[in-house]
Enzyme design. Structure first.
Site, short mmCIF file in Angstrom:
data_model
loop_
_atom_site.label_atom_id
_atom_site.label_comp_id
_atom_site.label_asym_id
_atom_site.label_seq_id
_atom_site.Cartn_x
_atom_site.Cartn_y
_atom_site.Cartn_z
N LYS A 120 0.82 -1.22 0.00
CA LYS A 120 0.00 0.00 0.00
C LYS A 120 0.84 1.26 0.00
CE LYS A 120 -4.41 -1.68 1.62
NZ LYS A 120 -5.43 -1.66 2.65
N LYS A 203 -6.11 -11.16 -5.87
CA LYS A 203 -7.21 -11.25 -4.89
C LYS A 203 -8.40 -10.39 -5.34
CE LYS A 203 -7.18 -8.82 -1.15
NZ LYS A 203 -7.07 -8.15 0.15
N LYS A 206 -12.05 -4.72 -3.00
CA LYS A 206 -12.97 -3.59 -3.17
C LYS A 206 -12.25 -2.39 -3.79
CE LYS A 206 -12.69 -3.41 1.85
NZ LYS A 206 -13.43 -3.90 2.98
P1 TYM Z 1 -10.49 -6.11 5.10
O1 TYM Z 1 -11.46 -5.03 5.44
O2 TYM Z 1 -9.55 -5.91 3.97
O3 TYM Z 1 -11.23 -7.47 4.86
C1 TYM Z 1 -12.16 -7.97 5.82
C2 TYM Z 1 -12.08 -9.49 5.86
O4 TYM Z 1 -12.37 -10.02 4.57
C3 TYM Z 1 -11.32 -10.88 4.18
N1 TYM Z 1 -11.15 -10.76 2.73
C4 TYM Z 1 -11.15 -11.81 1.90
N2 TYM Z 1 -11.31 -13.12 2.12
C5 TYM Z 1 -11.29 -13.94 1.05
N3 TYM Z 1 -11.09 -13.49 -0.22
C6 TYM Z 1 -10.92 -12.18 -0.49
N4 TYM Z 1 -10.75 -11.75 -1.74
C7 TYM Z 1 -10.96 -11.26 0.61
N5 TYM Z 1 -10.84 -9.90 0.70
C8 TYM Z 1 -10.95 -9.63 2.01
C9 TYM Z 1 -10.09 -10.38 4.92
O5 TYM Z 1 -9.10 -11.38 5.03
C10 TYM Z 1 -10.68 -10.01 6.25
O6 TYM Z 1 -10.83 -11.14 7.08
N6 TYM Z 1 -6.98 -5.48 8.58
C11 TYM Z 1 -8.27 -6.07 8.33
C12 TYM Z 1 -9.36 -5.50 9.23
C13 TYM Z 1 -9.07 -5.63 10.69
C14 TYM Z 1 -9.12 -6.83 11.44
C15 TYM Z 1 -8.82 -6.43 12.78
C16 TYM Z 1 -9.37 -8.15 11.12
C17 TYM Z 1 -8.77 -4.61 11.53
N7 TYM Z 1 -8.61 -5.10 12.78
C18 TYM Z 1 -8.74 -7.37 13.80
C19 TYM Z 1 -9.30 -9.09 12.17
C20 TYM Z 1 -8.99 -8.70 13.47
C21 TYM Z 1 -8.65 -5.75 6.89
O7 TYM Z 1 -8.16 -4.84 6.28
O8 TYM Z 1 -9.65 -6.50 6.41
#
Ligand code: TYM
Length: 341
Positions: A120, A203, A206
């Site tokens: 990023k 992947k 969004k």
């Molecule tokens: P984020 O917002 O990018 O994604 C949220 C969750 O969705 C999963 N995910 C996917 N799983 C399968 N295939 C995909 N293409 C895909 N895109 C997204 C992510 O793995 C995630 O589980 N840093 C985290 C948010 C966060 C968090 C936390 C998660 C902040 N604090 C504490 C767990 C615990 C994030 O950016 O997820």
């Protein structure tokens, strides 16, 4: 306190940085619902709005809308705000308070090694926000402020959970107390890495500029069906066994999506569709996806009509979250040596 003393507790979060995708649904929310329904653990789910402002500027009205829409997405998918604690991060200040402590525990070398930071911040790390570098320490605080023991996430978050474990281990070691649990990442099922519909090596995200690459949870039946029918595939039919998907990332991805939507294993999906041409397979997959996702999208739209009800749910969730977080923060401050009077 020993490991066995920790209450079995699940925590996970999703950024309201854009609309929800099928990747978020299959890789995260659907599995959150399974944890909730299993009833073996307390379940806490968070819209991480403070994380959402680390990468690029988001217009405030859009951020507010995304957060409410994400809340609607959780509920429409089956998260029950009575059974699970459901809230947005910024309403629970204990997250950022613990994050500061963790900023002082985590080492710069650890943060610099994070692949998400490298991706990023890109070629111009000097222009990236300090928040983007510190992002994983806030994430560790999200998890550990509840003493969570299990963290269901998609594959892409594995490294961040490992860092959370490193932070907990160092804190416990530095202060000579087994205070924070060493939380387990839970990365299970066929859909922990849903891929881009136009390029099976990337992947589904969004943030991809092209709409054709992803299914949004707000897409209508037509859009879902069209995107699946136009998904890239190779010219060969489905193989007889799962091994036949090797080296065919787009084919593998569609099988995984089918598997995630139906709870059949990828091997069962391949067996049931062996020899089928992808044109037909995609048609059937589109029907399955529309059946499953259509009702969620309409329920989200319905919930979004009553914004004050969503805000009430988030406020109530934040209160419940603080009941768990506040004593843990207090004890952390005490362990660290902050005077409490
Ligand atoms: P984020 O917002 O990018 O994604 C949220 C969750 O969705 C999963 N995910 C996917 N799983 C399968 N295939 C995909 N293409 C895909 N895109 C997204 C992510 O793995 C995630 O589980 N840093 C985290 C948010 C966060 C968090 C936390 C998660 C902040 N604090 C504490 C767990 C615990 C994030 O950016 O997820």
């Amino acid at each position: 306190m020993s490991d066995t003393a920790f209450t079995p507790r699940v925590f996970s979060g999703i950024q309201p940085s854009g609309g929800l995708t099928l990747g978020n649904y299959l890789g995260a929310i659907k599995r959150f619902v399974d944890w909730q329904e299993a009833g073996t653990h307390e379940t806490i789910y968070c819209m991480v709005d403070l994380h959402a402002i680390t990468a690029k500027f988001i217009d405030p009205a859009t951020l507010r809308r995304n957060t409410r829409e994400l809340c609607a997405g959780f509920i429409a998918s089956g998260i029950d705000p009575e059974k699970s604690v459901l809230f947005n991060q910024s309403q629970v200040p204990e997250h950022t308070q613990l994050a500061w402590i963790f900023n002082c525990v985590a080492r710069m070398g650890w943060m610099n090694r994070m692949t998400q930071w490298k991706d990023k911040s890109g070629k111009n790390a000097e222009a990236a926000s300090l928040g983007l570098l510190a992002y994983p320490a806030l994430m560790a605080a999200d998890i550990l402020i509840y003493h969570a023991t299990h963290v269901p996430v998609g594959e892409d978050q594995k490294q961040h959970i490992e860092l959370t474990r490193d932070i907990a281990t160092k804190f416990n070691h530095d202060y000579g107390r087994e205070f924070f649990p060493i939380a387990e990442p839970v990365i299970e099922g066929a859909a922990t890495r849903v891929m881009n519909l136009q390029d099976g090596t990337k992947k589904m995200s969004k943030s991809d500029p092209s709409e054709k690459t992803r299914i949004n949870m707000t897409d209508d039946a037509d859009a879902i069906a069209k995107k699946i029918r136009k998904a890239k595939t190779d010219p060969d039919p489905l193989p007889e066994t799962i091994e036949g998907l090797e080296g065919r990332p787009e084919a593998r991805n569609l099988v995984n999506i089918w598997s995630g939507l139906t709870d059949q294993t990828p091997a069962q999906v391949v067996e049931a569709n062996a020899g089928k041409l992808f044109g037909y397979f995609k048609q059937d997959l589109a029907d399955i996806a529309v059946d499953k996702l259509g009702p969620i999208a309409s329920e989200m739209a319905r919930l979004m009509e009553d914004q004050s009800e969503i805000d009430r749910i988030l406020g109530r969730g934040a209160e419940r979250a603080r009941e768990i977080a506040a004593p843990i923060l207090d004890e952390t401050y005490d362990i660290v040596g902050m005077v409490r009077s």
